[in-house]
Write a protein that holds these residues in place. Structure first.
Motif, PDB file in Angstrom:
ATOM      1  N   GLN A   1      -1.869  -4.338  -4.260  1.00  0.00           N
ATOM      2  CA  GLN A   1      -3.201  -3.406  -4.359  1.00  0.00           C
ATOM      3  C   GLN A   1      -3.904  -3.093  -3.052  1.00  0.00           C
ATOM      4  O   GLN A   1      -4.700  -2.535  -2.711  1.00  0.00           O
ATOM      5  N   ASP A   2      -3.164  -3.718  -1.738  1.00  0.00           N
ATOM      6  CA  ASP A   2      -3.425  -3.576  -0.602  1.00  0.00           C
ATOM      7  C   ASP A   2      -3.317  -1.881  -0.401  1.00  0.00           C
ATOM      8  O   ASP A   2      -3.962  -0.928   0.310  1.00  0.00           O
ATOM      9  N   HIS A   3      -2.516  -1.635  -1.766  1.00  0.00           N
ATOM     10  CA  HIS A   3      -2.347   0.276  -1.062  1.00  0.00           C
ATOM     11  C   HIS A   3      -2.320   0.921  -2.261  1.00  0.00           C
ATOM     12  O   HIS A   3      -1.771   1.987  -2.601  1.00  0.00           O
ATOM     13  N   ALA A   4      -3.419  -0.090  -3.517  1.00  0.00           N
ATOM     14  CA  ALA A   4      -3.961   0.581  -4.130  1.00  0.00           C
ATOM     15  C   ALA A   4      -4.843   2.295  -3.790  1.00  0.00           C
ATOM     16  O   ALA A   4      -5.286   1.228  -2.199  1.00  0.00           O
ATOM     17  N   GLY A   5      -5.108   2.960  -4.673  1.00  0.00           N
ATOM     18  CA  GLY A   5      -5.750   4.144  -4.216  1.00  0.00           C
ATOM     19  C   GLY A   5      -5.759   5.048  -3.438  1.00  0.00           C
ATOM     20  O   GLY A   5      -6.115   6.108  -2.121  1.00  0.00           O
ATOM     21  N   ASN A   6      -4.203   4.872  -2.504  1.00  0.00           N
ATOM     22  CA  ASN A   6      -3.247   6.105  -1.865  1.00  0.00           C
ATOM     23  C   ASN A   6      -2.221   7.042  -2.811  1.00  0.00           C
ATOM     24  O   ASN A   6      -1.713   7.868  -1.702  1.00  0.00           O
ATOM     25  N   GLY A   7      -1.921   7.122  -3.591  1.00  0.00           N
ATOM     26  CA  GLY A   7      -1.745   7.648  -4.321  1.00  0.00           C
ATOM     27  C   GLY A   7      -0.257   7.312  -4.564  1.00  0.00           C
ATOM     28  O   GLY A   7       1.314   8.541  -4.769  1.00  0.00           O
ATOM     29  N   TYR A   8       0.117   6.779  -3.943  1.00  0.00           N
ATOM     30  CA  TYR A   8       1.553   6.243  -3.935  1.00  0.00           C
ATOM     31  C   TYR A   8       2.422   6.327  -5.364  1.00  0.00           C
ATOM     32  O   TYR A   8       3.461   6.425  -5.383  1.00  0.00           O
ATOM     33  N   THR A   9       1.866   5.679  -5.314  1.00  0.00           N
ATOM     34  CA  THR A   9       2.467   5.289  -7.145  1.00  0.00           C
ATOM     35  C   THR A   9       2.008   6.308  -7.668  1.00  0.00           C
ATOM     36  O   THR A   9       3.090   6.817  -9.449  1.00  0.00           O
ATOM     37  N   VAL A  10       1.153   7.731  -7.976  1.00  0.00           N
ATOM     38  CA  VAL A  10       1.384   8.513  -8.528  1.00  0.00           C
ATOM     39  C   VAL A  10       2.716   9.115  -7.989  1.00  0.00           C
ATOM     40  O   VAL A  10       3.484   9.445  -8.953  1.00  0.00           O
ATOM     41  N   GLU A  11       2.776   8.923  -6.344  1.00  0.00           N
ATOM     42  CA  GLU A  11       3.794   9.989  -5.798  1.00  0.00           C
ATOM     43  C   GLU A  11       5.298   9.340  -7.213  1.00  0.00           C
ATOM     44  O   GLU A  11       6.499  10.069  -7.049  1.00  0.00           O
TER      45      GLU A  11
END
Length: 210
Positions: A117-127
């Motif tokens: 959750q701390d990394h959500a919204g940064n586009g890392y999962t999309v990448e």
């Protein structure tokens, strides 16, 4: 062709994106992975299949986590699944998993993912999803990649929107999620679509910039 020694694990697969690195999780990742999973328990478990009560929990049991890693090595060797830890700045930030590889006439797989959750919204999962799709089409030679998402999971569906993955409709009571048979929106991409859009996706989400 050289034969693989039966006791030798398959070589890990590394995928490199603009900001993320992906590789199979290993036993040495337990402490870090466990911390992330426990801290994100409520954030994640509402979207995941329930565990059987009699099975050890790999989140808290190191031997269960080691067995999980070993099974995933076997899956990779058999070519039936390729699971990746998602690393940001060298730290565990989630997973993107390529599962249910079917050969023969189908040549397909499914993809699932989760992120801290701390990394959500940064586009890392999309990448990470873009990297796994590139791997599926260009290294495994698959024809179809499918992602199935509970309709109300708007964050997960947003990833599909960012990648402009085609929506195919709703499969009713498709998977057991947290103890309930849930409908799922089915998204998919074929190799024809990938190659038509490859340059755009790689340029936007994968290529490292100076």
């Amino acid at each position: 062709m050289a034969l693989r020694h039966p006791s030798r694990p398959p070589a890990p697969v590394y995928l490199f994106g603009r900001r993320v690195t992906m590789r199979p999780l290993a036993i040495n990742d337990f402490r870090e992975w466990s911390e992330v999973r426990q801290r994100n328990g409520e954030w994640l478990t509402v979207w995941e299949p329930s565990r059987f009560a009699h099975q050890p929990d790999p989140t808290t049991d190191k031997s269960a986590f080691a067995s999980r890693c070993l099974q995933r090595d076997r899956d990779r060797a058999a070519g039936t699944a390729f699971q990746f830890g998602l690393f940001v700045d060298g730290r565990v930030a989630g997973e993107v998993n390529l599962n249910n590889v079917i050969r023969g006439a189908m040549q397909s797989c499914t993809v699932g993912y989760w992120v801290d959750q701390d990394h959500a919204g940064n586009g890392y999962t999309v990448e990470g999803v873009a990297l796994v799709m590139q791997f599926a089409f260009e290294q495994l030679g698959l024809h179809r990649v499918e992602i199935c998402i509970v309709p109300r999971n708007q964050r997960s569906r947003r990833i599909m929107e960012k990648l402009a993955i085609r929506e195919e409709g709703v499969a009713q009571r498709y998977l057991e999620i947290n103890g309930t048979w849930e409908d799922h929106v089915r998204y998919a991409m074929t190799s024809e679509e990938w190659h038509a859009r490859r340059s755009e996706i790689v340029r936007t989400w994968i290529t490292r910039t100076a």
